[in-house]
Design an enzyme around this catalytic site. Structure first.
Site, short mmCIF file in Angstrom:
data_model
loop_
_atom_site.label_atom_id
_atom_site.label_comp_id
_atom_site.label_asym_id
_atom_site.label_seq_id
_atom_site.Cartn_x
_atom_site.Cartn_y
_atom_site.Cartn_z
N HIS A 586 31.26 21.32 40.00
CA HIS A 586 32.58 20.98 40.55
C HIS A 586 32.60 19.56 41.09
O HIS A 586 33.62 18.88 41.04
CB HIS A 586 32.95 21.99 41.63
CG HIS A 586 33.36 23.30 41.04
ND1 HIS A 586 33.01 24.51 41.56
CD2 HIS A 586 34.08 23.56 39.93
CE1 HIS A 586 33.51 25.47 40.81
NE2 HIS A 586 34.16 24.93 39.81
N ARG A 693 44.13 21.24 16.37
CA ARG A 693 43.10 22.21 15.96
C ARG A 693 43.62 23.61 16.30
O ARG A 693 43.32 24.17 17.37
CB ARG A 693 41.79 21.92 16.70
CG ARG A 693 41.08 20.65 16.24
CD ARG A 693 39.78 20.48 17.01
NE ARG A 693 38.84 19.60 16.36
CZ ARG A 693 38.54 18.36 16.77
NH1 ARG A 693 39.12 17.87 17.84
NH2 ARG A 693 37.66 17.64 16.12
N ARG A 729 46.38 21.51 11.53
CA ARG A 729 45.35 22.05 10.64
C ARG A 729 45.40 23.57 10.76
O ARG A 729 45.40 24.10 11.88
CB ARG A 729 43.98 21.54 11.10
CG ARG A 729 42.85 22.23 10.38
CD ARG A 729 41.55 21.58 10.67
NE ARG A 729 40.99 22.00 11.96
CZ ARG A 729 39.93 21.45 12.51
NH1 ARG A 729 39.34 20.43 11.92
NH2 ARG A 729 39.45 21.88 13.65
N GLU A 830 36.31 16.99 4.11
CA GLU A 830 35.15 17.22 4.99
C GLU A 830 33.91 17.55 4.17
O GLU A 830 32.81 17.66 4.70
CB GLU A 830 35.42 18.42 5.90
CG GLU A 830 36.57 18.22 6.83
CD GLU A 830 36.91 19.48 7.59
OE1 GLU A 830 36.55 19.56 8.77
OE2 GLU A 830 37.53 20.39 7.00
N ASN A 853 33.26 14.21 10.97
CA ASN A 853 32.18 14.97 11.62
C ASN A 853 31.51 15.88 10.61
O ASN A 853 30.28 15.89 10.46
CB ASN A 853 32.73 15.83 12.77
CG ASN A 853 33.58 15.04 13.74
OD1 ASN A 853 33.46 13.82 13.80
ND2 ASN A 853 34.46 15.71 14.47
N ASP A 854 32.31 16.66 9.91
CA ASP A 854 31.72 17.55 8.91
C ASP A 854 31.28 16.79 7.66
O ASP A 854 30.26 17.12 7.05
CB ASP A 854 32.72 18.65 8.52
CG ASP A 854 32.67 19.80 9.53
OD1 ASP A 854 31.54 20.17 9.92
OD2 ASP A 854 33.73 20.29 9.93
N ARG A 864 25.45 19.14 12.50
CA ARG A 864 26.12 18.24 13.44
C ARG A 864 25.71 18.47 14.88
O ARG A 864 25.88 17.60 15.72
CB ARG A 864 27.65 18.31 13.28
CG ARG A 864 28.24 19.66 13.53
CD ARG A 864 29.67 19.75 13.01
NE ARG A 864 30.65 19.38 14.03
CZ ARG A 864 31.95 19.37 13.83
NH1 ARG A 864 32.45 19.65 12.63
NH2 ARG A 864 32.78 19.05 14.78
N CYS A 901 40.38 11.83 11.09
CA CYS A 901 40.50 12.52 12.38
C CYS A 901 39.15 12.91 12.97
O CYS A 901 39.09 13.62 13.97
CB CYS A 901 41.40 13.74 12.25
SG CYS A 901 40.78 14.94 11.08
C1 PEP Z 1 35.74 16.87 11.40
O1 PEP Z 1 34.99 17.67 10.82
O2 PEP Z 1 35.55 15.65 11.41
C2 PEP Z 1 36.92 17.38 12.13
C3 PEP Z 1 37.80 16.56 12.64
O3 PEP Z 1 37.01 18.70 12.30
P1 PEP Z 1 36.20 19.51 13.42
O4 PEP Z 1 35.44 18.51 14.24
O5 PEP Z 1 37.21 20.27 14.20
O6 PEP Z 1 35.31 20.37 12.58
MG MG Z 2 35.63 19.74 10.53
#
Ligand code: PEP
Ligand code: MG
Length: 968
Positions: A586, A693, A729, A830, A853-854, A864, A901
């Site tokens: 906290h 999301r 999405r 992705e 990211n993916d 990841r 994104c």
């Molecule tokens: C990504 O994979 O880059 C993405 C934006 O989706 P998430 O991070 O929600 O899997």
């Molecule tokens: Mg993703």
């Protein structure tokens, strides 16, 4: 533990061989509604794989994992064969304990059985008694001779106490909680004199006929003693003799120091039980949903035998002794369930590492059972299993210039003189003669603290950061009303204890109990007990524990109590550095909203920083250091100024569009998880939502949200956005985001399994309901002239054109039923196959949004969330940039557009390269928006394009990161 009744026991089963015995047991199970008749085939199959003979005339017939579905209800049926039956290889069984198990409720009985087989006397009684009740008592372990139980939860380590008497009261309080009941005069027990076995080791022993014999122990340090231990026993007869022998053995072998300085409850446990294994050890977790039951145990025994060495194994999450791993029965007695940690020990030998490795490898493979992935957040290493050991060891002062690593509790940088606040010592007497007066003093002190907290709520109620502060203060008020705190303390006072002593003992006990919680988040709540506890104690003792330092400084302290943060003036307290504490505490939440940089968990060494030092604190890069020269101070100040200036300018200009110096506008939008985050995003300059999301909305509900509930949520988003882009999405669950109410098969590799669009194809009606809700909310918004919706729907995790077409068709079907809304339809990129084939997709869609990211995870084959490799998976790697370039080219040739994104969109270098690659929209976490817009405004598109071109042909991510716009 399973309940057994007389009906479950047949003392004279009419069987002449094993086959008949199995048939008899299954027919009793069928009659009792436990299994379907076909379970028999499973039992027979199981016996053909490995005999279920345990030892000493006992067998445990049960089905195979494949026949577990035939179990309607977990239960046990016992059949005795007075003349004995040949079970296998000449082994004679007198008692068969048939098991029908849906999960692991039967492990308790199995554990008892392993104890029975090691006792000839008990086994004989089990095979011959004429009383079914006695059979049940033996199986439940109630017929045993009493032994002294040493349970892990009754052991505490690393406590900071003022007197050894506090440790005594703590042990008594632990025992009272573990064994509630009126029989023992707990109050009198606190007054008994302990035996002092060494300067820092006490033993309090009480005899009681009623209670089960047990023990509690507290390892602590006090101002006079760096390490000490207090043990309290409730015993009967001479049940405690083996324990006393063990204690004496430790003394003779010079191991008392190890005992009194045990760094964690597990070590203390092993020492008290006399099972401190020597040699090398390795630890792993059990990946078997049904724990270490007989079949995997048999495999483990086979492996251990093939290694040809003695292997000792213990269940670090159980409460039993280590056992030799050469017996199935002993292994089962560990009671190791899914996720429990097993520690193997092997005496040192030239092959010991290989031997340990092969044990870990086979356990990970499941020992013949199907392994299930373990949650990532459970530590394997036993050294991480509890709070970091809070041993009181003198630490050396850090050297100037040496970086001290910490964790970022609140972001920012600070440079300034240090003010080290040493821990406050509360001075008070333990004894007090007037209980009524002491009770009143305690009540008054609690009332004073309550009033102060209420006052603080009033003051913070007018501040911007009030919400969190109010919630946390409210929680502290609730703690002060908690009967387990107040009643326990009040109960100690009649024993002629002072209010201070009673209060401190009680809140420390609760805090340490909380600290041992395996859930890290809950364990961090121990700080709240200590926070309110010390506030009351400081009122009682009249101790002022505020720092009166009025010149600007960096506060260094052991731990920052949440209640202190609202009282810190950011102009005086430039930053806070703590020895312990967590980023989810906290205090950290409040420091973030107060804008005070906070670096936590730097270790006790920070308390040794000399008073005249100047400190540099960089929470963003997670370190602090003592400045070793004026130059270092000036450099840090300059860096701080540059960072802050950039943030300030960016914030002031956050509403301005991101137009490059040569006039090209980029769209900068926000990643959000629900509509309540949108207003804040807009306030920080977001030009819309680029990634909604939607799975988080599904996760908020205990079941799939209805179409109406979804329409309300999406409608709120559209109304806040007022015609700005809203890129939704569709449901993206699976992998690291399971949906509790959506049944999903356990997969060996969920990131490569059914997630995103693949799951929507499995549950098409669910997707259609989401599409219907989206279109309906769009249609509703469309009626408002000032709020024409700008809806864009995209599907996650598309890897193949057929998937895309199927989902597009589903959307068309829903649109047919609800015509009249125009919206864009796109997909996420992705998976490398989607980027590589983007030219095939492009003619059939409006836009692509790249999830870097993916895409990085799948391109570089690095999980990841991988604890060590994920740092290598930099999304700025040219392999990712090349795929983005391909996607942009495909979209360009079909009038489409590309957004990004994933995290790369907010990267200081990445955002410029993406603009240069032709990406039109950058979507990112809300707080990154002002700075990203500002950086884009500082470059020309010409520079960005040249930089992107160079990046595409760079040899590595590091080479890309070395590129600077000013060089182009
Ligand atoms: C990504 O994979 O880059 C993405 C934006 O989706 P998430 O991070 O929600 O899997
Ligand atoms: Mg993703």
């Amino acid at each position: 533990m399973l309940e057994l009744s007389k009906q479950d026991v047949e003392l004279d089963a009419p069987c002449t061989n094993k086959e008949e015995a199995l048939g008899f047991i299954v027919s009793r199970m069928v009659d009792g509604g436990l299994v379907q008749p076909d379970y028999l085939a499973g039992m027979v199959e199981r016996e053909s794989q490995t005999s279920t003979y345990l030892g000493n005339g006992i067998a445990i017939p049960h089905g195979t994992p494949e026949t577990r579905d035939m179990v309607k209800q977990t239960g046990i049926k016992v059949a005795r064969f007075p003349k004995g039956l040949d079970w296998s290889n000449g082994q004679t069984v007198y008692t068969a304990v048939g098991i029908a198990a849906k999960s692991d409720e039967h492990l308790g009985i199995l554990k008892k059985l392993t104890h029975i087989i090691s006792s000839d006397e008990l086994s004989k009684r089990l095979h011959t008694t004429s009383s079914p009740d006695e059979v049940i008592a033996i199986l439940k372990g109630e017929a045993d001779a009493p032994t002294l139980s040493i349970h892990l939860p009754n052991l505490r380590t690393g406590m900071k106490l003022a007197f050894s008497d506090e440790a005594r009261a703590l042990t008594v309080s632990i025992l009272r909680k573990a064994s509630p009941g009126p029989q023992i005069n707990w109050g009198a027990m606190i007054l008994l004199q302990p035996l002092q076995l060494a300067d820092n080791l006490w033993l309090l022993c009480t005899l009681d006929d009623v209670h089960p014999p047990m023990l509690a122990a507290v390892q602590f340090h006090s101002p006079d003693l760096p390490n000490a231990l207090f043990i309290t026993l409730i015993t009967r007869g001479n049940v405690h003799k083996p324990f006393m022998d063990q204690l004496m053995a430790l003394r003779h072998s010079g191991l008392i120091d190890k005992l009194t300085s045990a760094p964690d409850p597990q070590t203390l446990y092993r020492l008290l039980k006399g099972v401190h294994a020597e040699g090398k050890t390795a630890t792993c977790r059990i990946p078997l949903p049904h724990g270490l039951h007989a079949r995997p145990a048999a495999q483990l025994v086979e492996l251990v035998n093939s290694l040809g060495v003695d292997v000792l194994v213990e269940n670090l999450d159980g409460d039993g002794d280590p056992v030799k791993a050469n017996s199935i029965a002993r292994l089962i007695s560990l009671g190791a369930c899914f996720g429990h940690r097993l520690r193997f020990s092997i005496a040192d030998n030239p092959h010991v590492q290989n031997q340990l490795d092969s044990l870990l490898r086979e356990v990970a493979k499941g020992l013949g059972d199907e392994p299930t992935p373990l949650p990532d957040d459970l530590p394997v290493d036993d050294s991480q299993s509890t709070q970091p050991a809070q041993q009181h060891r003198p630490t050396a002062a850090p050297k100037p210039g040496e970086k001290i690593k910490g964790l970022c509790g609140a972001p920012g940088m600070a440079v300034g003189s240090v003010f080290v606040q040493q821990e406050v010592t509360y001075n008070y007497q333990e004894q007090a003669t007037n209980p009524a007066e002491q009770r009143q003093r305690l009540e008054d002190a609690i009332a004073t603290v309550r009033a102060r907290i209420r006052e603080r709520i009033k003051v913070t109620g007018t501040q911007a950061s009030s919400n969190e502060a109010k919630l946390i203060a409210g929680m502290h008020l609730a703690l002060l009303d908690d009967p387990s705190l107040i009643d326990d303390a009040q109960e100690l006072i009649p024993l002629n204890k002072s209010a201070e002593w009673a209060w401190h003992t009680t809140y420390e006990q609760l805090a340490s109990q909380q600290e041992n919680n395996p859930d890290k988040l809950l364990a961090e709540r121990a700080a709240d007990f200590r926070d309110v506890g010390s506030q009351v104690l400081s009122v009682l003792t009249g101790t002022d524990n505020e720092s009166n330092e009025s010149a600007p400084h960096i506060l260094v302290c052991h731990e920052l109590p949440a209640s202190k943060v609202p009282m810190l003036d950011p102009a005086i307290t430039l930053a806070v550095v703590t020895a312990v504490g967590g980023v989810t505490s906290h205090a950290a939440i409040l420091a973030r909203s107060a804008g005070i940089p906070l670096l936590v968990g730097c270790g006790e060494q920070v308390l040794q920083i000399p008073a005249d030092s100047r400190l540099i604190v960089n929470c963003d890069d997670q370190y602090t250091l003592i400045a070793d020269s004026e130059d270092a101070v000036q450099q840090a100040l300059a860096e701080k100024q540059t960072r802050e200036e950039a943030i300030r300018v960016a914030h002031d200009n956050r509403m301005k569009p991101a137009i490059t110096t040569d006039g090209v506008q980029l769209e900068v939008v926000a990643n959000v998880t629900n509509s309540s985050q949108i207003q804040k995003a807009l306030d920080l300059g977001a030009e819309g939502v680029g990634l909604y999301r939607s799975e988080f909305v599904y996760m908020e509900f205990g079941r799939e949200p209805t179409v109406e509930q979804q329409v309300t949520e999406y409608g709120q988003a559209l109304s806040l956005l007022q015609g700005r882009p809203f890129v939704v999405r569709t449901l993206d669950v699976g992998g690291d985001k399971p949906l509790p109410y959506l049944p999903m098969e356990t997969e060996e590799n969920p990131f490569l399994g059914i997630r995103g669009a693949r799951l929507s194809r499995l549950y098409p009606d669910m997707l259609k309901r989401q599409l219907e809700a989206l279109i309906k909310s769009g249609l509703a918004a469309d009626k408002d002239e000032n709020n024409k919706p700008n809806l864009k729907i995209m599907f996650p995790m598309i890897c193949d054109i057929h998937e895309w077409r199927e989902l597009k068709q589903m959307t068309a079907d829903v649109v047919n039923d609800h015509t009249g809304l125009s919206f864009e339809l796109g997909m996420m990129v992705e998976i490398p196959s989607a980027a590589l084939m983007s030219d095939i997709f492009a003619p059939e869609l409006d836009f692509f949004s790249v999830g870097t990211n993916d895409l990085t995870q799948y391109t570089m084959a690095i999980d990841r969330g991988h604890p060590t490799l994920s740092a290598m998976a930099d999304p700025i790697h040219p392999s990712i940039l090349r795929q983005i370039k391909m996607t942009v080219d495909s979209a360009d040739s079909h009038n489409g557009w590309v957004g990004v994104c994933g995290e790369l969109a907010a990267d200081p270098v990445g955002s410029i390269i993406l603009a240069g690659l032709g990406v039109k929209e950058l979507s990112m976490s809300v707080k990154a928006i002002p700075l990203t817009k500002s950086r884009l405004r500082e470059v020309s598109m010409k520079q960005a394009q040249a930089m992107a071109e160079a990046a595409l042909y760079a040899e590595s991510a590091q080479a890309v990161r070395a590129l600077k716009p000013e060089d182009f």
